[in-house]
Scaffold this motif. Sequence first.
Motif, PDB file in Angstrom:
ATOM      1  N   ARG A  54      29.904  74.065  52.174  1.00 21.63           N
ATOM      2  CA  ARG A  54      28.988  74.642  52.078  1.00 21.63           C
ATOM      3  C   ARG A  54      28.576  75.659  51.023  1.00 21.63           C
ATOM      4  O   ARG A  54      29.825  76.235  50.366  1.00 21.63           O
ATOM      5  N   PHE A  55      27.901  75.713  50.028  1.00 21.85           N
ATOM      6  CA  PHE A  55      28.254  75.738  48.514  1.00 21.85           C
ATOM      7  C   PHE A  55      26.554  77.316  48.132  1.00 21.85           C
ATOM      8  O   PHE A  55      25.654  76.794  49.378  1.00 21.85           O
ATOM      9  N   GLN A  56      26.666  78.402  48.395  1.00 23.53           N
ATOM     10  CA  GLN A  56      25.784  79.071  47.710  1.00 23.53           C
ATOM     11  C   GLN A  56      25.673  79.944  46.274  1.00 23.53           C
ATOM     12  O   GLN A  56      26.257  79.997  46.010  1.00 23.53           O
ATOM     13  N   VAL A  57      24.427  80.126  45.891  1.00 27.62           N
ATOM     14  CA  VAL A  57      24.103  80.176  44.674  1.00 27.62           C
ATOM     15  C   VAL A  57      22.981  81.533  44.683  1.00 27.62           C
ATOM     16  O   VAL A  57      22.003  80.825  44.926  1.00 27.62           O
ATOM     17  N   ALA A  58      22.779  82.579  44.880  1.00 28.29           N
ATOM     18  CA  ALA A  58      21.763  83.188  45.083  1.00 28.29           C
ATOM     19  C   ALA A  58      21.337  83.152  46.219  1.00 28.29           C
ATOM     20  O   ALA A  58      22.302  82.949  47.303  1.00 28.29           O
ATOM     21  N   ASP A  59      20.337  82.494  46.432  1.00 25.40           N
ATOM     22  CA  ASP A  59      19.904  82.121  47.650  1.00 25.40           C
ATOM     23  C   ASP A  59      19.004  81.047  47.538  1.00 25.40           C
ATOM     24  O   ASP A  59      18.559  80.072  49.058  1.00 25.40           O
TER      25      ASP A  59
END
Length: 228
Positions: free
Chosen positions: A131-136
Amino acid sequence: MTKPVILIIEDEEAIVAYLKTELQFEDYDVLTATDGESGFDIFEQNADRVSVILLDWMLPRRNGLELLRRIRKSKSQVPIILMTAKNDVGDKVAALDSGADDYITKPFEIEELLARLRVVLRREQQPAKHRFQVADLILDLDAHRVFRGGLPISLTQREFQLLTYLIENAGKAVSRDNLLDNVWGEDFGGQYNTADVYIRYLRQKIDKNFQPKLIQTVRGVGYVLRAD
């Protein structure tokens, strides 16, 4: 517990002997080769158990940079530390861009090399990220879903693969060649601007109606996914 296996590919026999002794003392299993061709052969024969490759740059019968690219083209992600007397920034950039995980300049202290080995081995022992997240922006590999600002984003399979590669390398500039090799495959024979076309598709879906814009163009290089 299985010992990590270190493959040393180095043409100076005195260095090979010294490194082998030190690494075995640190409880590593060691394989060795003294030229590029035999180094690749030994790697292929032991690909399922080699933990790290210590790779000299100036090798006979295929230099270290060529061998590094060949190993990466085989789809292996085995950590590779390049060892070389080259100290130019351009050389370091070329090595890292070609897939090296680290770079150590000769002559070096064995303690520094051992510390770098521990770092790459520790990194390999971490569980794979799904699971990856950059900003929203969120990409969930297990669920095969993408969200931006809490809203689901519908992507084609190729767009999803492209976004996965970008987000796995978030913050790093990736070239069009890298995108084509890693998303479309090395045998891709289509148009060179295919990556640009799909980047445009992705921007329409994950950036057009959101702030900040996450897919940024790096002039003369390619693209980077980042929030600033």
